[in-house]
Scaffold this active site. Structure first.
Site, PDB file in Angstrom:
ATOM      1  N   LYS A 125      80.084  32.268 -59.421  1.00  0.00           N
ATOM      2  CA  LYS A 125      79.498  33.601 -59.324  1.00  0.00           C
ATOM      3  C   LYS A 125      79.845  34.088 -57.928  1.00  0.00           C
ATOM      4  O   LYS A 125      79.382  33.543 -56.925  1.00  0.00           O
ATOM      5  CB  LYS A 125      77.984  33.527 -59.496  1.00  0.00           C
ATOM      6  CG  LYS A 125      77.300  34.810 -59.089  1.00  0.00           C
ATOM      7  CD  LYS A 125      75.813  34.829 -59.427  1.00  0.00           C
ATOM      8  CE  LYS A 125      74.975  33.987 -58.534  1.00  0.00           C
ATOM      9  NZ  LYS A 125      73.615  34.550 -58.304  1.00  0.00           N
ATOM     10  N   ASP A 126      80.691  35.092 -57.866  1.00  0.00           N
ATOM     11  CA  ASP A 126      81.159  35.620 -56.585  1.00  0.00           C
ATOM     12  C   ASP A 126      80.456  36.952 -56.330  1.00  0.00           C
ATOM     13  O   ASP A 126      80.747  37.944 -56.996  1.00  0.00           O
ATOM     14  CB  ASP A 126      82.689  35.802 -56.664  1.00  0.00           C
ATOM     15  CG  ASP A 126      83.322  36.141 -55.325  1.00  0.00           C
ATOM     16  OD1 ASP A 126      82.774  35.725 -54.280  1.00  0.00           O
ATOM     17  OD2 ASP A 126      84.380  36.802 -55.318  1.00  0.00           O
ATOM     18  N   THR A 138      67.947  37.020 -55.990  1.00  0.00           N
ATOM     19  CA  THR A 138      66.852  37.839 -56.515  1.00  0.00           C
ATOM     20  C   THR A 138      65.601  36.995 -56.747  1.00  0.00           C
ATOM     21  O   THR A 138      64.487  37.464 -56.560  1.00  0.00           O
ATOM     22  CB  THR A 138      67.299  38.499 -57.838  1.00  0.00           C
ATOM     23  OG1 THR A 138      68.502  39.227 -57.577  1.00  0.00           O
ATOM     24  CG2 THR A 138      66.250  39.425 -58.398  1.00  0.00           C
TER      25      THR A 138
END
Ligand code: ELE
Length: 283
Positions: free
Chosen positions: A154-155, A44
């Protein structure tokens, strides 16, 4: 308590430069609304589209407000990766993170070497950012085991069973999809949600419902989050966020930078109308 992590968008001015004041205003608001950790230079935040200098700048602007930070250092230029790790070493934060080297077809042991190098250089815990849909590489639990020094993951993966398996390593485990936030907040260490940039209060509320055991309300809210998140896809999820932060949070976070193109005025109007309609619906 499960953590809400927001991969912060990167505010640009019309000239395409990062606007530090806007970063700080945004971080302050996110923390006030219940966000626990800021993930810097993620997807992001257009991490792969930032220069090394811009990555450092983003880190420092966020650190001016909080040390609850995970700093994404990944790049295809190993020298720059290690320079960023060293930069992080001089600062206080929760962890550094990286996606694996993407774009190129490389054997698995290169991925192992890449992360081991980061671990040897870093004084902070090293987290894995696994996003097979974007990087073309799946650093799954077995590969993470081989790397041996990964302390969190973080998957970003619709396969929740894939995410859960990292718990075999006893490490901090987060899923990075909005539509799995209810599951992530219930049984993982938390959730990493880009949509938290413009609707942090909905994720905080979701966590409250779960904590209170009110799963019916939690599910309804999850569906509302899905609907809003889904609305942004045709406009470009990342580009949409800049306009939605302004509309729903009430302050300016600048504009996206091509190749995340700013939206035409009529598109912005259309997007906001659609989102407002869902946002205003009572749960
Ligand atoms: C999400 C990705 C997923 C949040 C980050 C995140 O931005 O670094 O387009 O929903 O697949 O995992 O942004 O993006 P979509 O961790």
């Amino acid at each position: 308590m499960a953590e809400i992590i927001v991969p912060i968008l990167t505010p640009f001015n019309e000239k395409g430069e990062i606007d530090g004041e806007k970063v700080k205003t945004h971080v302050q608001n996110l923390l006030r609304k219940g966000v626990d950790i800021i993930f810097v230079n993620g997807t992001t935040g257009v991490g792969p589209a930032l220069s090394k200098d811009e990555k450092r700048k983003m880190l420092d602007y966020v650190l001016d407000v909080t040390n609850k930070v995970i700093f994404q250092v990944g790049s295809l230029n190993m020298k720059e990766v290690l320079e960023l790790v060293n930069y992080a070493n001089e600062r206080d934060m929760i962890a550094v993170a990286s996606y694996p080297p993407y774009y190129f077809s490389i054997p698995k042991d290169f991925v192992v070497k890449y992360f081991k190098e980061i671990c040897s250089a870093s004084k902070h815990p090293v987290y894995l950012y696994n996003y097979p849909g974007a990087t073309g590489k799946d650093v799954d639990v077995n590969l993470a085991k081989e790397i041996g020094c990964i302390k969190g993951v973080k998957d970003t993966n619709p396969d929740f069973a894939h995410t859960i398996r990292y718990k075999e390593l006893g490490i901090k485990t987060y899923n990075g999809l909005e539509n799995l936030a209810i599951a992530s907040l219930s049984i993982l260490d938390g959730t990493v949600v880009g949509a938290g940039n413009y609707m942090p209060e909905l994720f905080s509320q979701l966590r409250e419902y779960i904590k209170a055991g009110d799963m019916r309300k939690a599910l309804d809210l999850q569906l509302k989050i899905n609907e809003i998140d889904g609305t942004t896809i045709p406009y470009g999820k990342i580009s949409s966020m800049y306009y939605l932060v302004k509309e729903l949070q009430g302050y300016d976070v600048g504009v996206p930078r091509p190749p995340m193109y700013p939206l035409e005025e009529d598109k912005v109007k259309e997007l906001i109308e659609k989102v407002r309609k869902i946002w205003n619906k009572s749960e």
